[in-house]
Design a protein around this motif. Structure first.
Motif, PDB file in Angstrom:
ATOM      1  N   ILE A  91      -0.745  -7.122  12.452  1.00  0.00           N
ATOM      2  CA  ILE A  91      -1.036  -5.448  12.256  1.00  0.00           C
ATOM      3  C   ILE A  91      -0.277  -5.258  10.758  1.00  0.00           C
ATOM      4  O   ILE A  91      -1.085  -4.641   9.880  1.00  0.00           O
ATOM      5  CB  ILE A  91      -0.278  -4.629  13.297  1.00  0.00           C
ATOM      6  CG1 ILE A  91      -1.275  -4.890  14.469  1.00  0.00           C
ATOM      7  CG2 ILE A  91      -0.406  -3.183  12.892  1.00  0.00           C
ATOM      8  CD1 ILE A  91      -0.635  -4.102  15.746  1.00  0.00           C
ATOM      9  N   GLU A  92       0.862  -5.603  10.422  1.00  0.00           N
ATOM     10  CA  GLU A  92       1.460  -5.487   9.222  1.00  0.00           C
ATOM     11  C   GLU A  92       0.505  -6.258   8.069  1.00  0.00           C
ATOM     12  O   GLU A  92       0.434  -5.506   7.045  1.00  0.00           O
ATOM     13  CB  GLU A  92       2.788  -6.161   9.254  1.00  0.00           C
ATOM     14  CG  GLU A  92       3.656  -5.734   8.044  1.00  0.00           C
ATOM     15  CD  GLU A  92       3.657  -4.430   7.538  1.00  0.00           C
ATOM     16  OE1 GLU A  92       3.661  -3.695   8.540  1.00  0.00           O
ATOM     17  OE2 GLU A  92       3.694  -4.125   6.353  1.00  0.00           O
ATOM     18  N   PHE A  93      -0.036  -7.164   8.200  1.00  0.00           N
ATOM     19  CA  PHE A  93      -0.894  -7.988   7.260  1.00  0.00           C
ATOM     20  C   PHE A  93      -2.319  -6.905   7.097  1.00  0.00           C
ATOM     21  O   PHE A  93      -2.531  -6.721   5.895  1.00  0.00           O
ATOM     22  CB  PHE A  93      -1.190  -9.367   7.599  1.00  0.00           C
ATOM     23  CG  PHE A  93      -0.265 -10.384   7.082  1.00  0.00           C
ATOM     24  CD1 PHE A  93      -0.206 -10.678   5.874  1.00  0.00           C
ATOM     25  CD2 PHE A  93       0.707 -10.939   8.031  1.00  0.00           C
ATOM     26  CE1 PHE A  93       1.086 -11.619   5.270  1.00  0.00           C
ATOM     27  CE2 PHE A  93       1.705 -11.716   7.713  1.00  0.00           C
ATOM     28  CZ  PHE A  93       1.798 -12.238   6.167  1.00  0.00           C
ATOM     29  N   PHE A  94      -2.520  -6.469   8.024  1.00  0.00           N
ATOM     30  CA  PHE A  94      -3.891  -5.728   8.195  1.00  0.00           C
ATOM     31  C   PHE A  94      -3.203  -4.382   7.118  1.00  0.00           C
ATOM     32  O   PHE A  94      -4.120  -4.067   6.292  1.00  0.00           O
ATOM     33  CB  PHE A  94      -4.204  -5.342   9.495  1.00  0.00           C
ATOM     34  CG  PHE A  94      -5.415  -4.425   9.491  1.00  0.00           C
ATOM     35  CD1 PHE A  94      -6.500  -4.556   9.153  1.00  0.00           C
ATOM     36  CD2 PHE A  94      -5.149  -3.012   9.967  1.00  0.00           C
ATOM     37  CE1 PHE A  94      -7.286  -3.854   9.323  1.00  0.00           C
ATOM     38  CE2 PHE A  94      -6.226  -2.182   9.891  1.00  0.00           C
ATOM     39  CZ  PHE A  94      -7.380  -2.505   9.711  1.00  0.00           C
ATOM     40  N   ARG A  95      -2.128  -4.044   7.420  1.00  0.00           N
ATOM     41  CA  ARG A  95      -1.707  -2.669   6.533  1.00  0.00           C
ATOM     42  C   ARG A  95      -1.886  -3.163   5.087  1.00  0.00           C
ATOM     43  O   ARG A  95      -2.420  -2.358   4.240  1.00  0.00           O
ATOM     44  CB  ARG A  95      -0.567  -2.295   6.980  1.00  0.00           C
ATOM     45  CG  ARG A  95      -0.370  -1.546   8.682  1.00  0.00           C
ATOM     46  CD  ARG A  95       0.777  -0.396   8.660  1.00  0.00           C
ATOM     47  NE  ARG A  95       0.592   0.116  10.047  1.00  0.00           N
ATOM     48  CZ  ARG A  95       1.458  -0.291  10.817  1.00  0.00           C
ATOM     49  NH1 ARG A  95       2.354  -1.156  10.389  1.00  0.00           N
ATOM     50  NH2 ARG A  95       1.300   0.424  12.161  1.00  0.00           N
TER      51      ARG A  95
END
Length: 595
Positions: free
Chosen positions: A306-310
DNA sequence: ATAGGGTTAG
């Protein structure tokens, strides 16, 4: 038929020169129309060099126009090979490659005084590659190539290889490759990437061994094909070696190479190395970001996915459907149910993307894995692809984790109704019955398996030792060192038994002859990963991490076995199964026994 | 004058 001769006076010659110059610098369709008008006004439309140049520009240039090209072509009296080549080339990469084949047919059957050359063959092969059901045409073109002696041409052969391999005829492609008299870097690269794309990863890696012997060097294209195959078979050692070569050759700034490296490291279970490649990249594209999101996702590290997505959104890169698959699988494996639902909904609400069958599968898995079996069932019942057996099978798998007979039976009933139930499904349901001590249910499943006849996927595992990848199947006895491996395995079993490992016998109901699907075992039978682990322990120094790739899901017995081995032998063991990664260390697994 | 090559999911 004779064409009118072009003006031969000095003024005419000067006009011709001017127009040729104009064509040289022409970079848009608009300019081309102007030039074409000048040609007509000057009465030069039948001037050989001019019409050929005009046609070539229209047919081939990005700003050209095939309709226009076709008109120009038809105005040429007695077109020469160059003219045919232009029109065949133009259509070969258009949305109607079949037209290209038609022009080729016309050229070889009716054209007088000109023959196809190496260019013609290259273009028409490219067209065949993109026309479905063009097998016989390809064979015919291949025949013409041989008759004209162009089967000695390196570019024509490379095109043949791609054309065959791209349509599933990998063996014929290989034959062309082996028989061509000279192979350059591009032909080697093509053969490797064809193997890789067709899923023949061992062949791709073996081709690289031959390539090294042939001393042709390597470039970014070579690396990308090889790294993709390394990723698929889990060949980390070779991947590291290729990484070293990429850095030596200054190829790390090549975004394709960087992406392939990230994917290789992630798929080989080394996320730290993937991250370090990612950090070092100067340019990142959608593949780069997806590789990180998917990589963390399949390792069950949903919050980092999710962090990479952000970060990806902050970097201004638009996610695609693969991004969401990575996010959803990460959420599912980490039990982030509400986040998963949020991202599933985000697809339609924010990105105008229709969730596909795979996304629905992830959603079923997300709920099912978390024990919310009713919600999982609702997902299947409300989605348009409820006829897909994969969804029901996913649900059945979740029922196994949570020992839910009732919904498990619903899933099975639907699989049967779809005519899609297989032995693996029966084993899953039988396991559920077995765990709740439902002997009747177990007997029913056993009967069903017998009456249907057993079609199972044979299980295999790969392990990489040094620069070689070794493959094992259930009860493998094919290797010359079989005795040694079985001896080692018995030793290993003895050692872990001392620590408390007990061979699972709760599955004795699966002792149907020939049964091996989904990891359920015959009694006294050795699964491929046990053999691979014993082999790995005997062939690598103390403390070396073992990396195993398996085509099916790990069974419970092997999972428990591997945990004990990691403790008894003080080894980290990374197993990539069909669904996810398991990192075994000190007697524990990263999946927390939840898979 | 004009040709041939690449990565993610499944």
């Amino acid at each position: 038929m004779l064409s009118p001769s072009p003006p031969s006076d000095a003024a005419g010659a000067s006009k011709t020169k001017t127009i040729l110059n104009l064509l040289q610098g022409c970079n848009s369709l608009k300019k081309l129309h102007k030039i074409h008008a000048c040609v007509i006004i000057a009465g030069l439309q039948n001037h050989r060099a001019i019409s050929t140049k005009l046609l070539n520009f229209c047919a081939v240039s990005v700003s050209g126009c095939l309709v226009h090209a076709q008109l120009l072509f038809r105005q040429i009296h007695n077109p020469k090979t160059d003219d045919w080549n232009s029109i065949i080339r133009g259509f070969s990469r258009s949305s109607s490659p079949l037209q290209s084949v038609f022009f080729y047919n016309e050229m070889v059957s009716v054209a007088a005084g000109c023959r196809p050359d190496t260019y013609t063959f290259s273009f028409v092969l490219r067209a065949c590659e993109r026309v479905p059901l063009a097998e016989s045409k390809r064979k015919e073109v291949h025949g013409a190539i041989i008759r004209s002696g162009y089967d000695r041409d390196v570019v024509v052969c490379t095109n043949l290889i791609r054309s065959y391999a791209g349509n599933g005829e990998i063996e014929t492609a290989r034959k062309v490759f082996v028989e061509m008299p000279l192979r350059d870097l591009l032909s080697w690269n093509s053969m490797i990437s064809c193997y890789s794309q067709a899923g023949f990863h061992h062949e791709a890696l073996r081709t690289y061994d031959l390539m090294r012997i042939a001393n042709v060097g390597l470039d970014g294209f070579t690396l990308v094909g090889l790294l993709s195959s390394c990723a698929h078979v889990g060949a980390l050692n070779l991947g590291v070696e290729l990484h070293r070569m990429a850095s030596e050759k200054g190829l790390l700034k090549n975004v394709y190479v960087g992406n392939a490296l990230i994917d290789m490291y992630a798929k080989c279970g080394n996320l730290n190395a993937a991250l370090s490649v990612f950090d070092g990249m100067q340019k990142r594209d959608i593949f780069t970001w997806n590789s990180m999101v998917v990589g963390y996702g399949v390792h069950g590290r949903g919050d980092e996915a999710i962090e990479f997505f952000r970060q990806m959104l902050l970097a201004g890169v638009q996610p695609n459907s693969i991004t969401f698959l990575g996010l959803l699988s990460g959420c599912s494996h980490q039990g982030l149910v509400e986040e998963g639902v949020k991202y599933f909904n985000l697809m339609t609400s924010n990105y105008n993307m229709e969730p596909g069958i795979k996304h629905h599968g992830c959603l079923v898995d997300l709920f099912g894995r978390a024990g919310k079996l009713k919600r999982a069932l609702e997902v299947i019942n409300t989605c348009r692809s409820q006829k897909d057996p994969v969804l029901w099978r996913t649900l059945l798998g979740s029922c196994k984790i949570h020992k839910n007979v009732q919904i498990g039976e619903i899933a099975m009933r639907n699989l049967v109704q779809l005519g899609a139930s297989n032995a693996g499904d029966c084993v899953l349901l039988a396991t559920i019955y077995g765990e709740v001590n439902n002997a009747d249910g177990v007997a029913t499943m056993r009967k069903m398996i017998k009456s249907q006849g057993i079609k199972t996927t044979p299980g295999w595992s790969w392990i990489e030792i040094g620069d070689q990848v070794h493959k094992f199947i259930v009860d493998d006895k094919s290797r010359p060192d079989t005795n040694e491996i079985y001896l080692k395995l018995r030793q290993v079993i003895h050692e872990v038994a001392l620590l408390g490992y007990v061979e699972e016998d709760s599955m004795s109901f699966t002792s149907v002859e020939g049964f091996s699907d989904q990891g359920c075992c015959r009694i006294g039978s050795y699964h491929s990963e046990k053999l691979a682990i014993a082999f790995g322990i005997s062939r690598t120094p103390q403390g070396t991490c073992l990396r195993i790739v398996k085509n099916l899901r790990v069974c419970r017995d092997c999972h428990s076995f591997t945990k004990f081995v990691s403790k008894a032998f003080n080894r980290e063991i990374v197993v990539r199964d069909r669904v996810r990664f398991h990192h075994f260390k000190d007697g524990l697994c990263s999946c927390k026994d939840y898979w």
